[in-house]
Write an enzyme that holds these catalytic residues in place. Structure first.
Site, PDB file in Angstrom:
ATOM      1  N   CYS A 177      -1.626   8.617   3.712  1.00  0.00           N
ATOM      2  CA  CYS A 177      -1.695   8.161   2.319  1.00  0.00           C
ATOM      3  C   CYS A 177      -2.974   8.642   1.658  1.00  0.00           C
ATOM      4  CB  CYS A 177      -1.589   6.645   2.252  1.00  0.00           C
ATOM      5  SG  CYS A 177      -2.774   5.781   3.292  1.00  0.00           S
TER       6      CYS A 177
ATOM      7  N   GLU B 268       0.880  -1.180   0.000  1.00  0.00           N
ATOM      8  CA  GLU B 268       0.000   0.000   0.000  1.00  0.00           C
ATOM      9  C   GLU B 268       0.905   1.213   0.000  1.00  0.00           C
ATOM     10  OE1 GLU B 268      -1.403   3.184   0.877  1.00  0.00           O
ATOM     11  OE2 GLU B 268      -1.923   2.493   2.887  1.00  0.00           O
TER      12      GLU B 268
END
Length: 413
Positions: free
Chosen positions: A249, A215
């Site tokens: 993120c 990720e």
């Protein structure tokens, strides 16, 4: 830690994993659910540690620690709902034939967790791996070892057997590299930068395929159309861009706004951003704390200088506070840059938001999708047709519509 510690941790995990895999899955779930309760019971202690360690404000630290417990509960419920992933399958009609699909443990998983969600993004993957009967070796970010230690404490106190979960500290370039290269690791979960994640994805499997879950951040867009409620849009953009200094993120880092309402939107955004209090995050009134290190601060100052050099306007922020301890940028909004500019394309992980004007929703969607990233995205519009077009066209995994609490952030597990 050193690569030798990785050898010891992997050896311990491989010794412990067979007995853990043989433990009935409901017993594994009971142990991990106890860990979730311990995390919730220790909410304030673990949250305070996190504020001191990575500079998260009070509400965000509390939210993350409880999220860590919630992830365990969610995964446990999912496994229970699926009856341990043991399901009968169809057959060709022969009553003597019985065919089943059964989830089996894979072995030893590595978990490499980041500084920005140092507990949730270590607890989530490690608990899921253990529920399925795997053993785990965790390497947290060098900037956030205490949060991982707190997680480990909860696991051990809950009754996770010795060797099933292991924690190794150290830099990514030595200890992290040794972990991903180790032949005793059967799969890996990584959260971090695009460059490191893609390199890991390309190189992790050598002799046979090994599961590799990466990720790698985002360059998350929000679209504001002429039909938006601009107060809600400004609030959502502010919270998403500057929560935890943009070090998420899922943080909002670029906005595409229709020209007809661009100035009004920017004015409302600047009005909100300029009131954000920056300082010691353990103080209740401070909403933004420091970025994680000098390198992050340098990214911020370099981006501000680049924006000015290339004709951008710093609508608010652009400064660094003079602080004895910590690296304190101010929430920054930039306008006037061409839409192809680097600051619209590359993830920075700092509290800097670029706003670009567009002629239409279609242009906004084109610009929003013109990136290698596809993590989160948001839209602000009161027109149902515009919202539907966004949902059908945007290339992002988590999407938000008219979310005042965060244009591109804030997903609950």
């Amino acid at each position: 830690g050193t690569p030798a510690d990785i050898d010891d941790a992997v050896a311990a995990a491989r010794r412990a994993q067979p007995a853990w895999a043989a433990t009935p899955w409901r017993e594994r779930l009971a142990i991990l659910r106890r860990a979730a309760e311990l995390i919730s019971d220790r909410l304030f202690e673990y949250s305070a540690t996190q504020s001191y360690e990575v500079g998260k404000n009070r509400i965000e630290a509390l939210g993350e620690v409880e999220e860590s417990a919630d992830l365990i509960r969610y995964y446990a419920q999912t496994m229970e709902d699926n009856d341990g992933y043991d399901h009968p399958m169809g057959n060709l009609g022969d009553t003597a034939v019985h065919t089943r699909s059964i989830l089996r443990p894979h072995g030893v998983f590595a978990v490499v967790s980041p500084f920005n969600f140092p507990m949730a993004l270590a607890t989530g993957p490690s608990s899921a791996a253990m529920m399925a009967g795997n053993a785990v070796v965790i390497k947290p970010s060098s900037a956030a070892p205490l949060s991982a230690q707190n997680m480990l404490e909860a696991y051990i106190n809950a009754g996770v057997p010795k060797g099933v979960v292991n924690l190794v500290m150290g830099p990514g370039e030595t200890v992290g590299q040794a972990l991903q290269d180790h032949p005793g690791i059967d799969g890996i979960v990584f959260t971090g930068s695009y460059a490191v994640g893609m390199e890991l994805f390309r190189t992790f499997s050598k002799t046979w395929p090994r599961p590799c879950i990466v990720e790698m951040g985002g360059k998350n867009p929000a679209i504001v159309t002429r039909n938006a409620d601009l107060d809600i849009a400004a609030e959502g953009a502010m919270r998403s861009a500057f929560g935890f200094d943009g070090q998420k993120c899922s943080a909002l880092s670029r906005v595409y706004v229709e020209k007809a309402v661009a100035r009004e939107f920017v004015d409302k955004l600047v009005e909100r951003a300029s009131t954000i209090k920056v300082g010691d995050p353990t103080e209740r009134d401070n909403w933004m704390g420091p970025v994680i290190n000098q390198r992050a601060l340098d990214k911020f100052t370099d981006a501000v200088a680049e924006a000015k050099k290339d004709g951008g306007t710093i609508e608010t922020g652009g400064e660094v506070l003079d602080a004895e301890r910590g690296y304190f940028p101010t929430p920054t909004v930039v306008t006037g840059l061409p839409l192809e500019h680097r600051l619209f394309k590359e993830e920075l992980f700092v509290p800097l938001l670029v706003v670009g004007e567009v002629d239409s929703l279609d242009q906004a969607l084109h610009e929003a999708n013109d990136t290698a990233y596809g993590l989160t995205a948001g839209i602000f519009s009161r027109d149902d047709a515009e919202v539907r077009r966004f949902l059908d066209t945007i290339q992002a995994g988590v999407v938000y519509v008219n979310r005042r609490a965060g244009a591109t952030t804030g997903a609950w597990p």
